[in-house]
Design an enzyme around this catalytic site. Structure first.
Site, short mmCIF file in Angstrom:
data_model
loop_
_atom_site.label_atom_id
_atom_site.label_comp_id
_atom_site.label_asym_id
_atom_site.label_seq_id
_atom_site.Cartn_x
_atom_site.Cartn_y
_atom_site.Cartn_z
N ASP A 1 -7.05 43.87 1.81
CA ASP A 1 -6.30 42.72 2.30
C ASP A 1 -5.93 41.79 1.13
O ASP A 1 -6.41 41.94 0.01
CB ASP A 1 -7.05 41.98 3.41
CG ASP A 1 -8.37 41.38 2.94
OD1 ASP A 1 -8.36 40.68 1.90
OD2 ASP A 1 -9.39 41.59 3.61
N LYS A 2 -5.07 40.84 1.42
CA LYS A 2 -4.51 39.98 0.39
C LYS A 2 -5.58 39.27 -0.43
O LYS A 2 -5.43 39.09 -1.65
CB LYS A 2 -3.57 38.96 1.04
CG LYS A 2 -2.87 38.03 0.07
CD LYS A 2 -1.92 37.09 0.82
CE LYS A 2 -1.22 36.15 -0.14
NZ LYS A 2 -0.27 35.23 0.57
#
Length: 241
Positions: free
Chosen positions: A109-110
């Site tokens: 994820d980011k």
């Protein structure tokens, strides 16, 4: 990172199915092959990415090169190619000549960082991402507070969160509020959801290992191509660092 991807003309003709390398050499010597409109008579001539190769006036399309790339993803980058609103895409850190369309083998994820693999080999990506192949992945996770022994055991048994059972393959403490967590399946944001459900949210998450392949000392934001031996390592069950 830049690589000299020039290839010998006979190899390109052979890869395109025009002739064997020896036969391709004869065709070149006979003046039947051009590079960027110029006739080439030397079989060992090296063709640069983007050069136009023709045989008897017909463009030669060699089979697309398969690439397998390790990237140390920085925080703030997304792994999807399709998000039109993303300012920072991990795949954009990889510069190949000529450019190839790459896909990530799984995601981070980011807000997460560390080891992620990219390839244009669809079979390889599918093998790494499908749960039935049981490719283990190891993460270093820093949380807000120490977990109690009973909570670590609960992680191994599984925690029900939003009607989904979240569980780790293995977990061990490796520092103050820091743990090595091994996952098999890797559901969406599984570690973050699991640690939050146990009352100690994730503060930093870094993937260290896929299968038996380790991130090692690759600097953040850098990438490199895998060796054949390393490609095989990714398909082996994970091993605790």
């Amino acid at each position: 990172m830049e690589n000299d991807n020039r290839e010998r003309l006979v190899k390109i003709l052979s890869a395109a199915g025009i002739a064997s390398r020896r036969g391709a050499g004869d065709l070149i010597k006979a003046g039947r092959v051009t590079v960027n409109g110029e006739t080439v008579f030397e079989p060992g001539f090296r063709v640069a990415p983007g050069d136009r190769v023709e045989y008897d006036g017909v463009p030669v399309l060699a089979e697309e090169r398969k690439v397998y790339i390790m990237l140390n993803k920085p925080r703030g980058y997304v792994c999807t190619n399709a998000d039109p609103h993303a300012d920072l895409k991990a795949v954009d850190l990889i510069r190949l000549t000529p450019p190839l369309r790459l896909f990530s083998a799984g995601r981070l994820d980011k807000d997460s960082e560390g080891l992620i693999l990219f390839s244009n080999d669809g079979d390889y990506v599918a093998r790494l991402t499908h749960p039935r192949h049981e490719i283990l992945k190891v993460y270093q996770v820093r949380v807000r507070r120490e977990f109690k022994p009973a909570e670590l055991e609960q992680m191994r048994r599984g925690v029900l969160e939003r009607d989904e059972l979240l569980k780790v393959h293995a977990v061990s403490r490796c520092g103050d509020c820091t743990y090595l967590i091994t996952l098999n399946e890797g559901k969406n944001r599984e570690i973050r959801r699991l640690t939050a459900a146990l009352g100690s949210p994730t503060r930093r998450l870094k993937r260290l290992q896929i299968g038996a392949l380790r991130l090692g000392g690759l600097p953040v934001g850098n990438w490199r191509e895998l060796t054949p031996a390393e490609i095989a390592l990714t398909l082996r069950s994970g091993e605790q660092p």
